[in-house]
Design an enzyme around this catalytic site. Structure first.
Site, mmCIF file in Angstrom:
data_model
loop_
_atom_site.group_PDB
_atom_site.id
_atom_site.type_symbol
_atom_site.label_atom_id
_atom_site.label_comp_id
_atom_site.label_asym_id
_atom_site.label_seq_id
_atom_site.Cartn_x
_atom_site.Cartn_y
_atom_site.Cartn_z
ATOM 1 C CG ASP A 173 -0.194 -0.001 2.548
ATOM 2 O OD1 ASP A 173 0.782 -0.767 2.675
ATOM 3 O OD2 ASP A 173 -0.561 0.768 3.458
ATOM 4 C CD GLU A 238 4.206 0.676 6.853
ATOM 5 O OE1 GLU A 238 5.012 0.993 7.732
ATOM 6 O OE2 GLU A 238 3.833 1.465 5.959
#
Ligand SMILES: CC(C)C[C@H](N)C(=O)NCC(=O)O
Length: 533
Positions: A173, A238
């Protein structure tokens, strides 16, 4: 060139499928080394080793070590050449991944994030791994809506009980990025300029994750045996605090993680042009302070968190911080870091701390307050005097040893409510901590760090700096606490990659040499005595 003339044998012949024999009655650790040697030699028939037939004497033992490193050097050069020859493919793979706007903070981009995780699973499947896309449930949004979290992808390559098992953690991400924020190129169209590959997520963390996959794939393509078993854990949340991952690690502690010996993370960068190994990250407590009512005083609340000289004013926070030891001070002194270079890199003419040690200590091992934004307040151009009914201030406090997020949450909430009550405001204040990530600090005496240093030396011909990271990788501490295993961070990003900022990039050099670094690390890791795991 060598020819196998010696005889190495183990008492346990069925574990030794190579045509080398030796009766060998030393301790288990030596036996293990001899066995490892035999494994290494399985695919190599041009090795000489001279050793005593009856007894493994010290000279013979050193010969074995020498041969092991010769074999490893031999394989490394072959693998490194393969990496060089395939670098265009690696850049194209990064282009495909950067094109996916996998912004975990934007709920509208969630379908892209799901697609990104599917691409990760597909790549690992193509490589022949045992792959699982683990459903980690849903996330509750501030408006109480529920949204599916991106699946965590796990994969396994090899399950030889006689080898170490390394678990590679990474994330795919990214932070948000818009051209109008000041990017020179489209952030989701990988663009190469002057040896740099620009794109959101290029360095944080898509190229490093791909580099780990390319490293494993190179062994496969050259029909070389992986020196260690490799597992992957790749997540998609994350950047917003690794939602759902801790629960997944706890749930799989006795299954997927049961045979993991070491964890490696490559989600950070070097401090200078010198390669680095990272042994600590700060944690993070992220707060929302929401004021509801006709009168907004939120910026006033912020102002009470920290003094102009950088002193945190919330009672009970500074008291918990572990003091800087003399050893630490000495370590920081030896690190390659030029304060003037740093100033010019971040575009400022003066800093709050001017000596190298002070600056590094405040980046890595003291807490800081960061102001992230206000939601709900008027922010368009123009001169409106609109009064919002609700304003939410966002800020975070980085965590260092020995701070405890649960205590920080209580202290910050008490402090803000106390300040707020003194204003006799008709508004209401709600304080919530939405991320509470602990700091992580490793034992650098562990052989894992020797393996990391040797790998850096092999690829870059210099010793790495041992550094800490001011940012947060929320799951690093959880990995350490839950699995009880050692973690190392092997960054391949450059010091000027601009993570979270405009024009994020990774250099082609770091991406390609970084892939070689991972190969060298796998080799070094296989040489750690299994008894010390
Ligand atoms: C340099 C950081 C450790 C990189 C990490 N991926 C990250 O973005 N962490 C979030 C943070 O706010 O530190």
């Amino acid at each position: 060139m060598f020819t196998p003339t010696g005889h190495v044998w183990t008492e346990d012949a069925h574990r030794n499928p190579v045509p080398l024999k030796h009766s060998y009655k030393h301790g288990a650790r030596d036996l293990e080394k001899a066995y490892k040697f035999s494994t290494v030699c399985r695919d190599v028939d041009n090795i000489t080793i001279g050793c005593s037939k009856d007894k493994m004497n010290i000279g013979a033992f050193h010969s074995i070590l020498l041969v092991i490193s010769t074999v490893h050097a031999f394989q490394y050069n072959q693998l490194a050449q393969y990496i060089d020859e395939h670098q265009e493919e690696y850049v194209e793979a990064l282009r495909d991944w950067v094109a996916v706007e996998s912004d975990s903070s934007n709920v509208l981009r969630r379908p892209e994030l799901h697609r990104m995780m599917e691409m990760v699973a597909q790549k690992l499947q193509q490589m022949g791994g045992t792959v699982e896309s683990v459903d980690i449930g849903e996330q509750e949004l501030p408006d109480k809506q529920r949204l599916a979290l991106p699946k965590v992808v796990t994969a396994q390559f090899g399950s030889d009980p006689n080898k170490h098992t390394l678990c590679v953690y990474g994330h795919v991400d990214v932070q948000p990025a818009k051209l109008e924020d000041g990017w020179a190129t489209d952030p989701f169209n990988l663009t190469e300029m002057s040896g740099n590959l620009y794109g959101r997520g290029a360095s944080d963390n898509k190229a490093p994750v791909l580099a780990w996959m390319h490293a494993v794939e190179a062994y496969q393509k050259l029909s070389l045996e992986l020196p260690v078993n490799v597992k992957f854990v790749i997540e998609g949340m994350e950047e917003t605090g690794s939602n759902g991952l801790e629960a997944m690690i706890l749930a799989q502690k006795d299954t997927f993680f049961s045979d993991v010996d070491y964890i490696v993370v490559s989600d950070c960068g070097w401090l200078s042009r010198r390669p680095a190994i990272t042994y600590g990250t700060r944690g993070n407590c992220y707060f929302l302070a929401e004021v509801r009512g006709p009168k907004d005083i939120t910026p006033y609340l912020w102002d009470t968190l920290i003094s102009p000289s950088g002193k945190i004013l919330v009672p009970g926070i500074r008291e918990a911080v572990a003091p800087l030891s003399d050893d630490e001070w000495r370590m920081y002194q030896d690190i390659e870091f030029d304060v003037d270079d740093y100033k010019s890199k971040i575009g400022v003419s003066k800093l709050m701390y001017n000596s190298k040690v002070d600056l590094l200590a405040h980046k890595w091992r003291y807490p800081t307050v960061s102001i992230h934004g206000i939601e709900g307040a008027f922010s368009d151009p123009g001169t409106k005097t609109v009064i919002p009914s609700k304003v939410c201030a966002k800020f975070s406090i980085r965590q260092v040893p020995n701070m405890d997020p649960a205590v920080v949450e209580k202290k910050v909430s008490e402090h803000l409510h106390s300040v707020f009550s003194k204003r006799h405001s008709p508004n209401t204040l709600t304080v919530s901590m939405v991320i509470g990530a602990k700091p992580w600090l490793a034992d650098i005496q562990h052989p894992l760090y020797e393996a990391g240093k040797a790998a850096v030396k092999r690829v870059f011909s210099v010793d790495p700096d041992l550094i800490r990271e001011g940012g947060t990788i929320p799951i690093s501490r959880t990995f350490q606490d839950v699995t009880g295993k050692s973690i190392i961070m092997m960054p391949i990003g450059g010091f000027d990659d601009g993570l979270h900022s405009q024009n994020e990039k990774i250099s082609r050099y770091n991406y390609i040499e970084g892939t070689k670094l991972f190969i060298a690390f796998l080799n070094e890791l296989s040489q750690i005595e299994r008894a010390v795991v």
